[in-house]
Design an enzyme around this catalytic site. Sequence first.
Site, short mmCIF file in Angstrom:
data_model
loop_
_atom_site.label_atom_id
_atom_site.label_comp_id
_atom_site.label_asym_id
_atom_site.label_seq_id
_atom_site.Cartn_x
_atom_site.Cartn_y
_atom_site.Cartn_z
N HIS A 1 25.90 32.23 69.93
CA HIS A 1 25.51 33.14 68.98
C HIS A 1 25.51 34.61 69.50
O HIS A 1 25.46 34.79 70.64
CB HIS A 1 24.32 32.74 68.12
CG HIS A 1 22.95 32.74 68.91
ND1 HIS A 1 22.60 31.82 70.03
CD2 HIS A 1 21.93 33.54 68.96
CE1 HIS A 1 21.69 32.07 70.42
NE2 HIS A 1 21.07 33.13 69.80
N HIS B 1 22.92 36.76 69.94
CA HIS B 1 21.59 37.47 70.31
C HIS B 1 21.80 37.96 72.02
O HIS B 1 22.26 37.49 72.60
CB HIS B 1 20.40 36.58 70.21
CG HIS B 1 19.99 36.38 68.89
ND1 HIS B 1 19.38 35.33 68.36
CD2 HIS B 1 20.21 37.19 67.95
CE1 HIS B 1 18.91 35.39 67.28
NE2 HIS B 1 19.52 36.61 66.83
N ASP C 1 19.80 38.24 74.46
CA ASP C 1 19.47 37.43 75.63
C ASP C 1 20.44 36.05 75.92
O ASP C 1 20.24 35.55 77.09
CB ASP C 1 18.13 36.64 75.41
CG ASP C 1 17.92 35.93 74.17
OD1 ASP C 1 18.73 35.92 73.01
OD2 ASP C 1 17.29 34.86 74.19
N HIS D 1 17.21 27.47 75.75
CA HIS D 1 15.76 28.11 76.29
C HIS D 1 15.05 27.02 76.91
O HIS D 1 14.82 25.90 76.36
CB HIS D 1 15.22 28.79 75.21
CG HIS D 1 15.58 30.22 74.83
ND1 HIS D 1 15.08 31.29 75.59
CD2 HIS D 1 16.31 30.38 74.00
CE1 HIS D 1 15.89 32.24 75.24
NE2 HIS D 1 16.52 32.17 74.30
ZN LIG Z 1 18.95 33.46 69.60
#
Ligand SMILES: [Zn+2]
Length: 257
Positions: free
Chosen positions: A54, A56, A58, A169
């Site tokens: 995606h 984002h 990070d 994560h």
């Molecule tokens: Zn994300």
Amino acid sequence: MKIITLPCSFDNYSYLIICEETGTAAVVDPAEYYPVSCAVASAGVQLRAVYCTHHHADHIGGLDDLREEFPDLDIYGHQVDRRRIPGFNSPLTDGGTVRIGRITGQAIHTPGHTSGSICYLFGTDLFTGDTLFGAGCGRLFEGTPQQMHEALNSLVRNLPPATKVYFGHEYTAHNLKFARFVEPGNKAGEARRELVEEQRARGQATTPSTLAAEVATNPFLRCGEEEIIRTVAEKFFGEDLDPLSVFAALRRLKDVF
Ligand SMILES: [Zn+2]
């Protein structure tokens, strides 16, 4: 096929996927430049592609520098992210094929965290980004509870329990605390907490897990369980308690946990 896990930033994971037959590689979610560039150099492989789960920041933080070092990269993501990922040149939709060397993978569109979230499946290895975590799931930034609930359940329905889950994560320990809060009687959750505590004490990553482990311990995949329904009923008295409503309530509880 070889997979190298690359811890990046504070708690992100990037993954280098290597086709050993051809010496070519792709990276899933280059959160940072240096860990990826160093891993490519030390493996002695040619980086050909980037698979973005995606848009984002990070998850794509290393992209600009990687494009400078490797100008011919194929940069994949869902087509709705075409203006949100730098250098985007390889649009995907659900079921789209990706290839690195002799390895073929498949894009699975899993909207919920973002509208363009994609999981990448290579054989029995599944890269889930911020859709499915160890014992948790991503926040709903651009999707509805219904979309995320369906996305997660379609993974469980369609893939074998032994599928390995490579998530974006290192949130597993905290997620398991939430799991205990909503389902204290889950023995499998208790066992996983002990395992994860040991892994983290040794500085080890908790990725990959398996779909079987997630189904056994991840509350977001257990919305029909009595104990979870009871917890939700206590917190949100009077709400409907079908699995989707339980999922939506769990996500709201976790947002502030
Ligand atoms: Zn994300």
